[in-house]
Structure formats: structure tokens, C-alpha cells
Design a protein around this motif. Structure first.
Motif, PDB file in Angstrom:
ATOM      1  N   GLU A  55      42.155  88.952  52.647  1.00 15.55           N
ATOM      2  CA  GLU A  55      42.264  90.234  51.971  1.00 15.55           C
ATOM      3  C   GLU A  55      42.233  91.384  52.959  1.00 15.55           C
ATOM      4  O   GLU A  55      42.877  92.394  52.775  1.00 15.55           O
ATOM      5  CB  GLU A  55      41.122  90.400  50.962  1.00 15.55           C
ATOM      6  CG  GLU A  55      41.249  89.489  49.764  1.00 15.55           C
ATOM      7  CD  GLU A  55      39.999  89.533  48.892  1.00 15.55           C
ATOM      8  OE1 GLU A  55      39.100  90.356  49.142  1.00 15.55           O
ATOM      9  OE2 GLU A  55      39.934  88.738  47.961  1.00 15.55           O
ATOM     10  N   GLN A  56      41.460  91.260  54.015  1.00 14.48           N
ATOM     11  CA  GLN A  56      41.326  92.355  54.965  1.00 14.48           C
ATOM     12  C   GLN A  56      42.478  92.420  55.956  1.00 14.48           C
ATOM     13  O   GLN A  56      42.698  93.439  56.575  1.00 14.48           O
ATOM     14  CB  GLN A  56      40.012  92.217  55.746  1.00 14.48           C
ATOM     15  CG  GLN A  56      38.798  92.477  54.909  1.00 14.48           C
ATOM     16  CD  GLN A  56      37.531  92.304  55.734  1.00 14.48           C
ATOM     17  OE1 GLN A  56      37.572  91.872  56.885  1.00 14.48           O
ATOM     18  NE2 GLN A  56      36.398  92.649  55.136  1.00 14.48           N
ATOM     19  N   SER A  57      43.194  91.355  56.140  1.00 15.89           N
ATOM     20  CA  SER A  57      44.265  91.355  57.133  1.00 15.89           C
ATOM     21  C   SER A  57      45.484  92.090  56.582  1.00 15.89           C
ATOM     22  O   SER A  57      45.742  92.090  55.392  1.00 15.89           O
ATOM     23  CB  SER A  57      44.634  89.938  57.536  1.00 15.89           C
ATOM     24  OG  SER A  57      45.201  89.270  56.451  1.00 15.89           O
ATOM     25  N   SER A  58      46.218  92.718  57.465  1.00 15.51           N
ATOM     26  CA  SER A  58      47.453  93.406  57.117  1.00 15.51           C
ATOM     27  C   SER A  58      48.600  92.672  57.785  1.00 15.51           C
ATOM     28  O   SER A  58      48.472  92.193  58.905  1.00 15.51           O
ATOM     29  CB  SER A  58      47.409  94.849  57.606  1.00 15.51           C
ATOM     30  OG  SER A  58      46.348  95.539  56.991  1.00 15.51           O
ATOM     31  N   ILE A  59      49.721  92.623  57.084  1.00 16.29           N
ATOM     32  CA  ILE A  59      50.896  91.919  57.615  1.00 16.29           C
ATOM     33  C   ILE A  59      52.048  92.918  57.674  1.00 16.29           C
ATOM     34  O   ILE A  59      52.314  93.627  56.712  1.00 16.29           O
ATOM     35  CB  ILE A  59      51.263  90.715  56.732  1.00 16.29           C
ATOM     36  CG1 ILE A  59      50.112  89.715  56.708  1.00 16.29           C
ATOM     37  CG2 ILE A  59      52.546  90.070  57.227  1.00 16.29           C
ATOM     38  CD1 ILE A  59      50.331  88.555  55.761  1.00 16.29           C
ATOM     39  N   TRP A  60      52.728  92.962  58.827  1.00 19.67           N
ATOM     40  CA  TRP A  60      53.895  93.814  58.997  1.00 19.67           C
ATOM     41  C   TRP A  60      55.100  92.923  59.279  1.00 19.67           C
ATOM     42  O   TRP A  60      55.036  92.023  60.094  1.00 19.67           O
ATOM     43  CB  TRP A  60      53.705  94.765  60.174  1.00 19.67           C
ATOM     44  CG  TRP A  60      52.593  95.736  59.982  1.00 19.67           C
ATOM     45  CD1 TRP A  60      52.643  96.927  59.350  1.00 19.67           C
ATOM     46  CD2 TRP A  60      51.260  95.579  60.438  1.00 19.67           C
ATOM     47  NE1 TRP A  60      51.422  97.522  59.371  1.00 19.67           N
ATOM     48  CE2 TRP A  60      50.539  96.713  60.040  1.00 19.67           C
ATOM     49  CE3 TRP A  60      50.567  94.573  61.144  1.00 19.67           C
ATOM     50  CZ2 TRP A  60      49.197  96.893  60.315  1.00 19.67           C
ATOM     51  CZ3 TRP A  60      49.233  94.763  61.422  1.00 19.67           C
ATOM     52  CH2 TRP A  60      48.562  95.916  61.009  1.00 19.67           C
ATOM     53  N   SER A  70      50.463  90.575  62.487  1.00 18.27           N
ATOM     54  CA  SER A  70      49.262  90.690  61.665  1.00 18.27           C
ATOM     55  C   SER A  70      48.033  90.824  62.559  1.00 18.27           C
ATOM     56  O   SER A  70      48.010  90.344  63.686  1.00 18.27           O
ATOM     57  CB  SER A  70      49.123  89.460  60.772  1.00 18.27           C
ATOM     58  OG  SER A  70      47.962  89.565  59.977  1.00 18.27           O
TER      59      SER A  70
END
Length: 143
Positions: A9-14, A27
Motif C-alpha cells: 500500500e505504501q509503495s508507489s509505482i511509476w 517503484s
């Protein structure tokens, strides 16, 4: 298991399109305390996208060929059942005109508009022949 879901949930993916054929995914992975631990970057060839584009191209080409074949079939049908019959009617009319024989008739073929035209032409020829006979009989009566 709760920490894993929290980490996800805390990770961001580009996602970044590098070109038409390549994509980059990046990420930041956080630890269970929310601190960034790992920067992940992966580059991949867009195999599914490329296969989809190739399939679309093949389908478009097949559709074009199908349209051309259907068009050729329709044109052949129109040529055989309409244009040819009209050309034959014009040919027969020219033959009657050049022979100057009002007793000649065109052959009626079919039950469509062209056949209707052939029938009406024959009716006109009957009428012209009857008029010509009347004129001839009056001329012989006058002499």
C-alpha cells in the motif's frame, strides 16, 4: 502478512513509455516502518503491445482484402445482370434502327426494370408498326 500489505500500500509505482517498443516500471519499496529501502527499476519490451499492433495490422489487411473481394463480386453481379442487358438492349435497338424494320422485337429477359424497358420498347414497336401500316393503307387508297 499485515506488514506485506502495508508495504504494498505504501509503495508507489511509476510507468514510463520509453518508446513504442519499450516500457519502464519504477517503484520505491518501503520497509515496515515506512522508510524507503529499495528503488526498483525494470525495463521491458512491450511484447503484448507489439503483438496486438501486429494483429491489428493483419486484421485491417484482411478486412481490406475482404472488402475488395465483396466489391468485385457486387460489380460482377451488376455487370452481368444490369449493364450487359442494357448494352444488349441498345445493340438490338441500333440493329432495328439500321434495318428500318418495325416488325423486329427485342427479347424480353427477366422480370425487373430492364425487362420492363424491353417490354415497353416492344409495345412502342407494335404501335409504330400499326401506325406505319395505317399510313401505307391510306397511301394505297389515295393512289
Amino acid at each position: 502478512m499485515a506488514s506485506v500489505s502495508r508495504t504494498i500500500e505504501q509503495s508507489s509505482i511509476w510507468v514510463e513509455n520509453l518508446s513504442m517498443n519499450h516500457v519502464s516500471v519504477q517503484s520505491v519499496v518501503h520497509d515496515m516502518f515506512g522508510e524507503p529501502v529499495l528503488w526498483v527499476k525494470a525495463e521491458k519490451t512491450r511484447d503484448v503491445y507489439l503483438k496486438g499492433r501486429q494483429t491489428m495490422f493483419v486484421m485491417a489487411a484482411m478486412l481490406l482484402v475482404l472488402i475488395l473481394l465483396v466489391n468485385a463480386a457486387i460489380m460482377s453481379f451488376i455487370n452481368k445482370h444490369v449493364v450487359y442487358r442494357l448494352q444488349k438492349l441498345v445493340h438490338d435497338m441500333k440493329a432495328i434502327s439500321s434495318e428500318q424494320n418495325l416488325s423486329l422485337r427485342v427479347k424480353v429477359t427477366g422480370m425487373d426494370e430492364v425487362a420492363e424497358l424491353e417490354k415497353e420498347f416492344n409495345k412502342m414497336m407494335v404501335s409504330l408498326e400499326a401506325s406505319q401500316d395505317k399510313v401505307r393503307s391510306k397511301l394505297t387508297w389515295i393512289r
